[in-house]
Design a protein around this motif. Structure first.
Motif, PDB file in Angstrom:
ATOM      1  N   LEU A 164      31.266   2.062  42.125  1.00  0.00           N
ATOM      2  CA  LEU A 164      32.189   1.136  42.779  1.00  0.00           C
ATOM      3  C   LEU A 164      33.525   1.821  43.073  1.00  0.00           C
ATOM      4  CD1 LEU A 164      32.658  -1.784  43.710  1.00  0.00           C
ATOM      5  CD2 LEU A 164      33.409  -2.304  41.384  1.00  0.00           C
ATOM      6  N   LEU A 165      34.023   2.570  42.108  1.00  0.00           N
ATOM      7  CA  LEU A 165      35.274   3.303  42.292  1.00  0.00           C
ATOM      8  C   LEU A 165      35.152   4.317  43.426  1.00  0.00           C
ATOM      9  CD1 LEU A 165      38.148   4.128  41.447  1.00  0.00           C
ATOM     10  CD2 LEU A 165      37.094   5.636  39.730  1.00  0.00           C
ATOM     11  N   ARG A 166      34.056   5.081  43.464  1.00  0.00           N
ATOM     12  CA  ARG A 166      33.867   6.073  44.522  1.00  0.00           C
ATOM     13  C   ARG A 166      33.842   5.413  45.901  1.00  0.00           C
ATOM     14  NH1 ARG A 166      30.323   8.260  40.632  1.00  0.00           N
ATOM     15  NH2 ARG A 166      28.544   7.267  41.634  1.00  0.00           N
ATOM     16  N   ARG A 167      33.163   4.275  46.001  1.00  0.00           N
ATOM     17  CA  ARG A 167      33.107   3.563  47.286  1.00  0.00           C
ATOM     18  C   ARG A 167      34.503   3.118  47.709  1.00  0.00           C
ATOM     19  NH1 ARG A 167      29.132   0.110  45.194  1.00  0.00           N
ATOM     20  NH2 ARG A 167      27.271   1.345  45.031  1.00  0.00           N
ATOM     21  N   ALA A 168      35.249   2.541  46.763  1.00  0.00           N
ATOM     22  CA  ALA A 168      36.608   2.069  47.071  1.00  0.00           C
ATOM     23  C   ALA A 168      37.501   3.237  47.482  1.00  0.00           C
ATOM     24  CB  ALA A 168      37.199   1.334  45.867  1.00  0.00           C
ATOM     25  N   GLN A 169      37.393   4.352  46.789  1.00  0.00           N
ATOM     26  CA  GLN A 169      38.199   5.528  47.132  1.00  0.00           C
ATOM     27  C   GLN A 169      37.839   6.049  48.515  1.00  0.00           C
ATOM     28  OE1 GLN A 169      37.147   7.775  43.632  1.00  0.00           O
ATOM     29  NE2 GLN A 169      39.183   7.527  42.758  1.00  0.00           N
ATOM     30  N   ARG A 170      36.554   6.064  48.827  1.00  0.00           N
ATOM     31  CA  ARG A 170      36.104   6.519  50.140  1.00  0.00           C
ATOM     32  C   ARG A 170      36.662   5.610  51.237  1.00  0.00           C
ATOM     33  NH1 ARG A 170      31.097   7.982  48.297  1.00  0.00           N
ATOM     34  NH2 ARG A 170      30.308   5.883  48.594  1.00  0.00           N
ATOM     35  N   ASN A 199      39.313   3.641  51.196  1.00  0.00           N
ATOM     36  CA  ASN A 199      40.763   3.669  51.410  1.00  0.00           C
ATOM     37  C   ASN A 199      41.311   5.086  51.540  1.00  0.00           C
ATOM     38  OD1 ASN A 199      41.323   4.707  48.858  1.00  0.00           O
ATOM     39  ND2 ASN A 199      41.905   2.733  47.987  1.00  0.00           N
ATOM     40  N   GLY A 200      40.422   6.083  51.559  1.00  0.00           N
ATOM     41  CA  GLY A 200      40.837   7.459  51.809  1.00  0.00           C
ATOM     42  C   GLY A 200      41.616   8.117  50.692  1.00  0.00           C
ATOM     43  N   SER A 201      41.457   7.639  49.467  1.00  0.00           N
ATOM     44  CA  SER A 201      42.201   8.254  48.355  1.00  0.00           C
ATOM     45  C   SER A 201      41.378   9.366  47.714  1.00  0.00           C
ATOM     46  CB  SER A 201      42.598   7.199  47.318  1.00  0.00           C
ATOM     47  OG  SER A 201      41.468   6.586  46.762  1.00  0.00           O
ATOM     48  N   LYS A 202      42.072  10.256  47.027  1.00  0.00           N
ATOM     49  CA  LYS A 202      41.403  11.369  46.338  1.00  0.00           C
ATOM     50  C   LYS A 202      40.541  10.817  45.216  1.00  0.00           C
ATOM     51  CE  LYS A 202      44.350  15.333  47.071  1.00  0.00           C
ATOM     52  NZ  LYS A 202      43.314  16.326  47.259  1.00  0.00           N
ATOM     53  N   SER A 203      39.446  11.516  44.939  1.00  0.00           N
ATOM     54  CA  SER A 203      38.514  11.023  43.925  1.00  0.00           C
ATOM     55  C   SER A 203      38.943  11.347  42.500  1.00  0.00           C
ATOM     56  CB  SER A 203      37.117  11.590  44.174  1.00  0.00           C
ATOM     57  OG  SER A 203      37.129  12.997  44.065  1.00  0.00           O
ATOM     58  N   PHE A 204      39.622  12.481  42.282  1.00  0.00           N
ATOM     59  CA  PHE A 204      40.012  12.892  40.927  1.00  0.00           C
ATOM     60  C   PHE A 204      38.833  12.776  39.963  1.00  0.00           C
ATOM     61  CE2 PHE A 204      44.318  12.391  42.465  1.00  0.00           C
ATOM     62  CZ  PHE A 204      45.026  13.342  41.749  1.00  0.00           C
ATOM     63  N   GLY A 205      37.677  13.223  40.407  1.00  0.00           N
ATOM     64  CA  GLY A 205      36.489  13.140  39.570  1.00  0.00           C
ATOM     65  C   GLY A 205      36.412  14.262  38.557  1.00  0.00           C
ATOM     66  N   VAL A 206      35.400  14.172  37.717  1.00  0.00           N
ATOM     67  CA  VAL A 206      35.146  15.192  36.713  1.00  0.00           C
ATOM     68  C   VAL A 206      34.602  16.434  37.413  1.00  0.00           C
ATOM     69  CG1 VAL A 206      33.767  15.748  34.670  1.00  0.00           C
ATOM     70  CG2 VAL A 206      34.744  13.472  34.931  1.00  0.00           C
ATOM     71  N   CYS A 207      35.075  17.588  36.985  1.00  0.00           N
ATOM     72  CA  CYS A 207      34.766  18.873  37.618  1.00  0.00           C
ATOM     73  C   CYS A 207      33.275  19.058  37.893  1.00  0.00           C
ATOM     74  CB  CYS A 207      35.292  19.990  36.727  1.00  0.00           C
ATOM     75  SG  CYS A 207      34.948  21.652  37.312  1.00  0.00           S
ATOM     76  N   ASN A 208      32.422  18.769  36.906  1.00  0.00           N
ATOM     77  CA  ASN A 208      31.000  19.082  37.081  1.00  0.00           C
ATOM     78  C   ASN A 208      30.280  18.150  38.049  1.00  0.00           C
ATOM     79  OD1 ASN A 208      30.481  16.768  35.568  1.00  0.00           O
ATOM     80  ND2 ASN A 208      29.950  17.887  33.721  1.00  0.00           N
ATOM     81  N   SER A 209      31.003  17.174  38.632  1.00  0.00           N
ATOM     82  CA  SER A 209      30.395  16.324  39.660  1.00  0.00           C
ATOM     83  C   SER A 209      30.939  16.654  41.049  1.00  0.00           C
ATOM     84  CB  SER A 209      30.639  14.843  39.342  1.00  0.00           C
ATOM     85  OG  SER A 209      32.018  14.530  39.477  1.00  0.00           O
ATOM     86  N   CYS A 210      31.701  17.737  41.137  1.00  0.00           N
ATOM     87  CA  CYS A 210      32.341  18.137  42.401  1.00  0.00           C
ATOM     88  C   CYS A 210      31.396  19.005  43.234  1.00  0.00           C
ATOM     89  CB  CYS A 210      33.611  18.921  42.077  1.00  0.00           C
ATOM     90  SG  CYS A 210      34.509  19.548  43.529  1.00  0.00           S
TER      91      CYS A 210
END
Length: 197
Positions: free
Chosen positions: A131-137, A139-150
């Protein structure tokens, strides 16, 4: 759909109220605790005031004031970047780590999460992350995800890991931290599915 949004908003209100109360007990503001929590989870590429501002969606002034307070309280330290002296790096000090540990131990939200069964927690984590990834996508915000999922995270044939942007080696600990340069991997962006880790 409205039920999900209302639950998320209500949970955010409860979490913010608790954060305000726990921060106040330490003589700080909620944003100060947010900065400490960010620094506890970010990698060496993301420990700058600019990255904090992006992550918290706040102004340079708020970040600057917060950093000054936290440095004065000896919760963090400022260092000049070894490669570019114009860049300021922030480091969480032992006193800051101890404060976060105490706050987490007093947190009703943390206790509620701890009370959720392992399978349910994994399912909830996956659903909220998607849900967070969809919302970030959207609204065009950076994902700031965990390195190993990049998409830039590279597993080396001879073992170990590497950042595809900097070409620097990554430790296991590095691979589990959040990064300002994170981009969702290609498979996830095409299918909306979670990458196997």
């Amino acid at each position: 759909m409205n039920d999900i949004l209302q639950l998320i908003q209500r949970l955010a209100v409860v979490a913010h109220a608790e954060n305000r109360q726990l921060a106040g007990s330490a003589g700080l503001k909620p944003v100060h605790i947010d900065v400490l929590r960010y620094l506890a989870r970010c990698n060496r590429y993301s420990n700058t005031p600019a990255a904090i501002g992006q992550f918290l969606s706040t102004t340079k002034g708020t970040v600057s004031q917060s950093v000054n307070v936290l440095e004065r309280e000896k919760l963090i330290s400022k260092l000049s970047d070894a490669k570019d002296g114009r860049v300021i790096r922030l480091r969480l000090l032992k006193k800051g780590k101890d404060l976060l540990k105490r706050i987490d131990e007093e947190s009703a939200i943390q206790a509620a999460v701890a009370g959720v069964g392992a399978d349910e927690r994994l399912e909830l984590t996956d659903s909220l992350a998607a849900l967070l990834r969809r919302a970030q996508r959207l609204n065009g915000s950076k994902s700031f995800g965990v390195c190993n999922s990049c998409r830039f995270f590279t597993r080396l044939a001879e073992g170990g890991f590497q950042c595809g942007i900097t070409k620097e080696p990554l430790t296991v600990n590095d691979s589990m931290q959040i990064c300002v340069e994170h981009e969702n991997d290609i498979l996830e962006r095409q299918t909306g599915t979670r990458r196997e880790q």
